[in-house]
Motif scaffolding. Structure first.
Motif, PDB file in Angstrom:
ATOM      1  N   ALA A 216      42.396   5.268   0.440  1.00  0.00           N
ATOM      2  CA  ALA A 216      41.661   4.009   0.339  1.00  0.00           C
ATOM      3  C   ALA A 216      40.674   3.761   1.479  1.00  0.00           C
ATOM      4  O   ALA A 216      40.101   2.687   1.594  1.00  0.00           O
ATOM      5  N   PHE A 217      40.469   4.769   2.336  1.00  0.00           N
ATOM      6  CA  PHE A 217      39.428   4.614   3.353  1.00  0.00           C
ATOM      7  C   PHE A 217      38.066   4.672   2.664  1.00  0.00           C
ATOM      8  O   PHE A 217      37.914   5.351   1.653  1.00  0.00           O
TER       9      PHE A 217
ATOM     10  N   GLU B 234      40.030  -2.255   5.544  1.00  0.00           N
ATOM     11  CA  GLU B 234      40.327  -3.604   5.056  1.00  0.00           C
ATOM     12  C   GLU B 234      39.073  -4.270   4.516  1.00  0.00           C
ATOM     13  O   GLU B 234      39.070  -4.896   3.466  1.00  0.00           O
ATOM     14  N   MET B 235      37.994  -4.111   5.271  1.00  0.00           N
ATOM     15  CA  MET B 235      36.743  -4.750   4.875  1.00  0.00           C
ATOM     16  C   MET B 235      36.191  -4.107   3.610  1.00  0.00           C
ATOM     17  O   MET B 235      35.724  -4.789   2.702  1.00  0.00           O
ATOM     18  N   SER B 236      36.263  -2.796   3.568  1.00  0.00           N
ATOM     19  CA  SER B 236      35.761  -2.071   2.398  1.00  0.00           C
ATOM     20  C   SER B 236      36.515  -2.506   1.143  1.00  0.00           C
ATOM     21  O   SER B 236      35.925  -2.679   0.084  1.00  0.00           O
ATOM     22  N   GLY B 237      37.816  -2.720   1.287  1.00  0.00           N
ATOM     23  CA  GLY B 237      38.628  -3.188   0.167  1.00  0.00           C
ATOM     24  C   GLY B 237      38.157  -4.551  -0.317  1.00  0.00           C
ATOM     25  O   GLY B 237      38.023  -4.796  -1.511  1.00  0.00           O
TER      26      GLY B 237
ATOM     27  N   SER C  75      46.735   1.621  -0.166  1.00  0.00           N
ATOM     28  CA  SER C  75      46.331   2.729   0.692  1.00  0.00           C
ATOM     29  C   SER C  75      47.335   3.863   0.643  1.00  0.00           C
ATOM     30  O   SER C  75      46.984   5.018   0.623  1.00  0.00           O
ATOM     31  N   ASN C  76      48.604   3.532   0.632  1.00  0.00           N
ATOM     32  CA  ASN C  76      49.618   4.554   0.781  1.00  0.00           C
ATOM     33  C   ASN C  76      50.868   4.128   0.027  1.00  0.00           C
ATOM     34  O   ASN C  76      51.438   3.084   0.324  1.00  0.00           O
ATOM     35  N   ARG C  77      51.269   4.900  -0.948  1.00  0.00           N
ATOM     36  CA  ARG C  77      52.438   4.596  -1.772  1.00  0.00           C
ATOM     37  C   ARG C  77      52.465   3.139  -2.242  1.00  0.00           C
ATOM     38  O   ARG C  77      53.506   2.476  -2.199  1.00  0.00           O
ATOM     39  N   GLY C  78      51.325   2.648  -2.622  1.00  0.00           N
ATOM     40  CA  GLY C  78      51.260   1.308  -3.193  1.00  0.00           C
ATOM     41  C   GLY C  78      51.150   0.184  -2.187  1.00  0.00           C
ATOM     42  O   GLY C  78      50.881  -0.959  -2.549  1.00  0.00           O
TER      43      GLY C  78
END
Ligand SMILES: Nc1ncnc2c1ncn2[C@@H]1O[C@H](COP(=O)(O)OP(=O)(O)OP(=O)(O)O)[C@@H](O)[C@H]1O
Ligand SMILES: [Mg+2]
Lengths: 581, 440
Positions: free
Chosen positions: A359-360, A346-349, B258-261
């Protein structure tokens, strides 16, 4: 000297602040909004501004709100009185918070982590004239059944001369127990409480040694097949509902360590409640005291602020390292490390970093490794040994172990206890799948394990082979049916099922079966091996099935009989007859 | 009230930005367009640029529109006169009645201090045997119904709402079709419970941001009633629509999915709502029953997956019934045979074990294997089990349902075949069952 700054932007739990003079990466700052001070941590510095994660709800923060930089990293307080506490991820004591602010958590309230009014019975160990350094012992206080050592602060620089030591007597944590003079001739008043930054490993020991002592959890499939070492690490990945939390709760009750630290990291509050309501009434099987007396709970559950969740496992492991410095064996149970990884994500985002898989952040693997590396078995400066062991659960998305957190964790831990829906749906608890799990400690601890019995490791491997063989036969049988399977194969399959039913599975709700000492495991496992080696003569498959039905029932009854009780002996005799016949 | 009036600079998706100072995160703004007024919430401030999430959607919004900041975050009305009323996702009445004159309370408040929680130990009766007997619902539990679209999940939800022992029922509808909305309204009215119901309804055609507010409003009101000693049952349907709304908005905010939008914080977002379920010692409580439709019947889809990691079990709705396999109430062990009848635990396990055997016998038929006498018995048993206990129409109190379990067993089996403990058989095995077998 604190530096001041101002909020220039805010989004979610991240704020950007300008600052005068200098700031430090990871230093703590407070955002002042209205009459509240909200704790934050600097996580990125860019020229004249820095990004900070706020450990609280960020509602109402405005551009222009003042920011106070403290110059200190995020720390925990260390000293007597940590045991039995229930802290949030930043070491705020939750029961005291409840007294002060009622039913709900209010933001911006930071209480003393250690009770400032409680008196401790101090016995000095250092003498006037002694030369001391960081980590040397000034004295001790009894904390429950432990002798809590009072150390020269671990961040003390250089050597100091002891000028004064408090006499034996009662003191609060904040009172001076020693006065020392450092190399520059400056005087320092030392108390029983000190601080340590949570993201830096507290590594004041002589050397780290290879863990070779088993950490007995009481759970047969772990201790016998996939053991964990004191000072070792293990992970428990599994889809939702497969039994990770129940397994950790069992381990927290029965593990043969001195101190348990439960880190409820981003999971349900209701589950922590079971621990904190029940532990004060449950007995520690080793000391007879209540379980609470050896436990610290770090509770940053799923609806509590995400940044504090990220901090919580570091808080937990730092407290663990502190007790390890006293020569104690500490076990940290973290449930769930995936929630911590998600906090990082979350923070990285928000920082708009380039994302890696799912997205990690790209540094996920490094962070996981750094965390588990804080476990270890060490020889302390005084020659005594201490350990921190870490068992973390992982909650893989979709129950698929091919995801970054599971994979990143598997790369660094010493044991993998994989839970599957196949087993939990079939109510085969604990749902640790013997076909996928592994432990490097079997080889590493071989010498110690073979002291149990010269053939211990060999016996375990034989049973493992049988489990795999049984599985192969089962898979074939699913295609060709029982008719197409030979009686000999069928019996191997039944033997594998027997191991599963009476040894791998364990009834968490049966007072006796829930927990097995190593002594009992060895005794039962040897008997089981005897049974498995026995040639079973059956007329046909139905007959074989009946034989194993009876055998299973018999051993199950044996499992739920109190160790060495009359029932225990009675069932053992019946099993012996069975093998004899 | 401190007011700042300004004009919109930029509009994308449901987001609008403008120049303003002195505005706080989460603050509410009122956007005045010719002929309409809509609310927005500050989600980002950077220098003098303020980003708003516009509840009513940005359709027709003009750079010419005036924006007024209200100096407080989103609120909802709370009070007795809310009972029997229906509101939309912005908290505006949609039942034709007047705006209630009640206190304004903030939504999305802080979490309950875990140290104040108590162990859940009261059962909620629903008179649905598949729930009461096999997966009991417990006060303060959070439980979703996992369902394929098209299953009668709203019917189940409405029935639980009408029959459950609760003082107040709060329905949060998200992405609700008009038909479903009407169904709930009519069902509650017809059964005479409407005077204990509050509905917050976001319809499928309403602006997407309002969808996000529904659970927060429903739960903020629930929380206050619980603090006032009331037992509140909160029904949320459909949390997949809620998650889809999150997805839509986070993508329009250019967040990396992150996952499937879905956004990386989907877990935290869902958890902060579900964790509102609570039993407040000495006061009231909140129980949450939600619907999570599973796209493609895939339980590993991010929404059911994240939900499963948060809730305390799940009910699977399959082919119009609550499937005993896969369904799990994780809190049932706190009440089964502790607050319910002594035979509850054993009969529940025996019934399920035999029903699972019955399914294996059915597999044998499918595989073309020969059936034994035992298989035939199991098949007959399974049929009665499904007809008399599983069918959703069955509506009986738990005591009656337990008796019926014994009756069905006695009809098909000898006591010994069921593996039931002797002392229970002695006490509960029917002396005369409505079928051929009956000897204990
Ligand atoms: N050892 C066990 N014996 C009997 N039942 C068990 C056991 N372990 C788990 N269960 C059952 O499975 C349920 C779920 O277990 P648990 O809460 O530990 O799952 P989990 O893996 O932690 O799930 P999540 O990822 O959602 O937190 C329990 O409520 C219980 O009904
Ligand atoms: Mg869990």
């Amino acid at each position: 000297m604190s530096v001041s700054g101002k909020v220039v932007a805010a989004y979610g739990n991240m704020i950007t602040a300008s600052f005068e003079t200098d700031v430090q990466q990871n230093e703590v700052a407070y955002v002042i909004t209205g009459d509240r001070k909200l704790k934050s941590e600097v996580i990125r510095v860019r020229g004249t501004v820095c990004d900070m994660q706020v450990f609280e709800d960020t509602r109402d923060i405005k551009v222009g709100d003042p920011v106070e930089f403290t110059g200190n990293l995020l720390v925990v307080e260390l000293g007597p009185g940590l045991l039995e506490q229930i802290y949030d991820g930043l070491q705020n004591p939750l029961p005291q918070l409840a007294q002060q602010s009622g039913l709900f958590l209010k933001r911006g309230i930071y209480l003393d982590c250690l009770d400032r009014s409680k008196q401790w019975e101090f016995t000095p160990a250092a003498k006037v004239g002694d030369s001391v350094q960081a980590g040397d012992v000034l004295g001790t206080v009894p904390e429950g059944i432990f002798e809590h050592k009072i150390f020269v602060p671990f961040d003390f620089i250089g050597t100091a001369k002891v000028k004064k030591v408090a006499e034996k007597g009662s003191y609060t944590v904040a009172e001076t127990v020693a006065e020392v003079e450092d190399e520059k001739g400056e005087m320092h008043n030392l108390t029983m409480v000190q601080e340590w930054p949570i993201k830096i490993a507290l590594a004041k020991y002589k050397e780290r040694i290879l863990p070779v002592e088993p950490l007995v959890t009481g759970c047969r499939i772990i201790d016998t097949f996939y053991p964990v070492a004191k000072g070792g690490t293990a992970c428990i990945p599994g889809p939702f509902g497969s039994g990770k939390t129940v397994l950790q709760q069992l381990i927290s009750r029965y593990a043969n360590v001195d101190i348990i630290i439960v880190a409820a990291c981003g999971e349900r509050a209701g589950e922590v409640v079971e621990t904190l309501r029940e532990f004060p009434h449950l007995k520690d099987p080793y000391t007879g005291k209540t379980l609470m007396e050896r436990t610290i709970i770090i509770c940053n559950t799923s609806s509590m602020p995400v940044a504090a969740r990220e901090a919580s496992i570091y808080t937990a492991v730092t407290l663990g390292e502190y007790y390890r410095q006293m020569g104690l064996n500490v076990l940290l149970l973290a449930d769930s490390t995936s929630r911590w990884a998600q906090a990082l994500r979350e923070m990285s985002g928000r920082l708009e970093e380039i994302p890696g898989e799912e997205a990690f952040p790209a540094y996920l693997q490094t962070r996981i490794a750094e965390f588990y590396e804080r476990a270890g078995y060490v020889t302390l400066e005084d020659g005594s040994k201490g350990s921190v062991s870490i068992i973390g659960t992982v909650s893989p998305a979709g129950g698929n172990f091919e995801e970054p957190v599971t994979q990143g964790t598997l790369a660094v831990v010493g044991a993998f206890l994989g839970l599957t829906w196949a087993r939990s749906n079939a109510r085969r608890f604990p749902a640790i799948d013997p076909l996928i799990s592994w432990s490097k400690y079997v080889e590493q601890m071989k010498e110690t394990l073979d002291k149990i019995d010269p053939n211990w490791v060999a016996m375990v491997k034989d049973a493992q082979k049988m489990i795999f063989a049984g599985d192969e036969i089962k898979k074939r049988m699913d295609v060709v049916g029982e008719e197409g399977t030979s009686l000999a194969d069928f019996i191997i399959y039944l033997k594998a099922e027997l191991i599963d039913a009476v040894y791998l599975q364990q009834n968490a709700f049966d007072d006796v079966d829930a927990y097995n000492t190593m002594e009992r495991q060895v005794y039962v496992f040897k008997k089981l091996t005897e049974v498995l080696r026995k040639e079973i003569t059956a007329q046909d498959k139905e007959d074989a099935r009946q034989i194993f039905f009876r055998l299973t029932a018999l051993i199950k009854n044996w499992n739920s009989s109190e160790w060495e009780s009359d029932d225990f002996k009675k069932f053992e005799e019946q099993i012996n007859e069975f093998i004899g016949s | 009230m401190r007011e700042i009036v300004t004009r919109i600079k930029e509009i994308t998706g449901s987001i609008a930005s403008l120049h303003a100072t002195g505005v706080g995160l989460g603050e509410l703004a009122e956007i005045q367009s010719p002929g309409r007024k809509t609310l927005g919430q500050v989600i980002r401030v950077s220098g003098d640029v303020v980003t708003l999430q516009v509840f009513g959607g940005t359709k027709g919004l003009s750079t010419n529109d005036h924006v007024r900041f209200l100096g407080h975050p989103m609120q909802v009305k709370y009070g007795e006169s809310m009972l029997g009323r229906i509101f939309n996702g912005s908290g505006v009445p949609i039942d034709g009645g007047p705006e209630p004159v009640e206190e304004d309370i903030p939504i999305g408040g802080p979490s309950f201090n875990p140290a104040n929680r108590i162990i859940a130990k009261q059962m909620i009766r629903t008179n649905i045997p598949m729930i009461d007997v096999f997966n009991s619902l417990v006060v303060s539990q959070k439980l979703p119904i996992f369902s394929i679209p098209g299953e009668p999940y709203n019917q189940v939800l409405a029935r639980v709402g009408m029959q459950a022992e609760a003082d107040i029922i709060i329905l949060g509808g998200m992405g609700l079709k008009f038909d479903d909305y009407t169904f709930f309204k009519e069902t509650f009215e017809a059964s005479g419970v409407m005077n204990r119901v509050i509905m917050f309804i976001h319809q499928a055609s309403d602006p997407v941001v309002e969808c996000l507010l529904v659970p927060d409003m429903a739960l903020a009101v629930a929380e206050r009633f619980a603090e006032a000693g009331r037992r509140v049952l909160t029904l949320l349907t459909d949390m997949t629509s809620f998650s889809d709304a999150l997805k839509e908005i986070s993508i329009s905010m250019e967040q990396i999915p992150s996952n499937r939008g879905y956004p990386g914080d989907l877990y935290s977002q869902l958890a902060s709502r579900y964790e509102k379920a609570v039993d407040i010692e000495g006061l009231g409580d909140i129980t949450i029953l939600a619907v999570t439709t599973m796209p493609g019947d895939d339980v590993t889809h991010p929404v059911p997956d994240n939900t499963g990691y948060i809730t305390e079990g799940q009910f699977y709705l399959h082919n119009g019934v609550i499937d005993p396999f896969g369904s799990l109430s994780r809190l049932k062990q706190n009440v089964v045979s502790k607050v319910t009848r002594e035979d509850h635990n054993d009969i529940m396990n025996a019934m399920i074990r035999l029903y699972s055997d019955c399914r294996e016998s059915r597999n044998k038929i499918a595989m073309g294997f020969k059936l034994s006498k035992w298989d035939e018995t199991l098949l007959a048993y399974g049929e009665d089990f499904e007809k008399e206990l599983m069918a959703l129409e069955v509506n009986i109190p738990i005591e009656e349902a337990l008796d019926l379990c014994w009756d069905i067993l006695a009809r098909h089996f000898d006591a010994i075949q069921t593996g039931m403990k002797d002392h229970l058989v002695e006490k509960y095995w029917p002396k005369k069952a409505s079928g051929e077998k009956n000897a204990a």
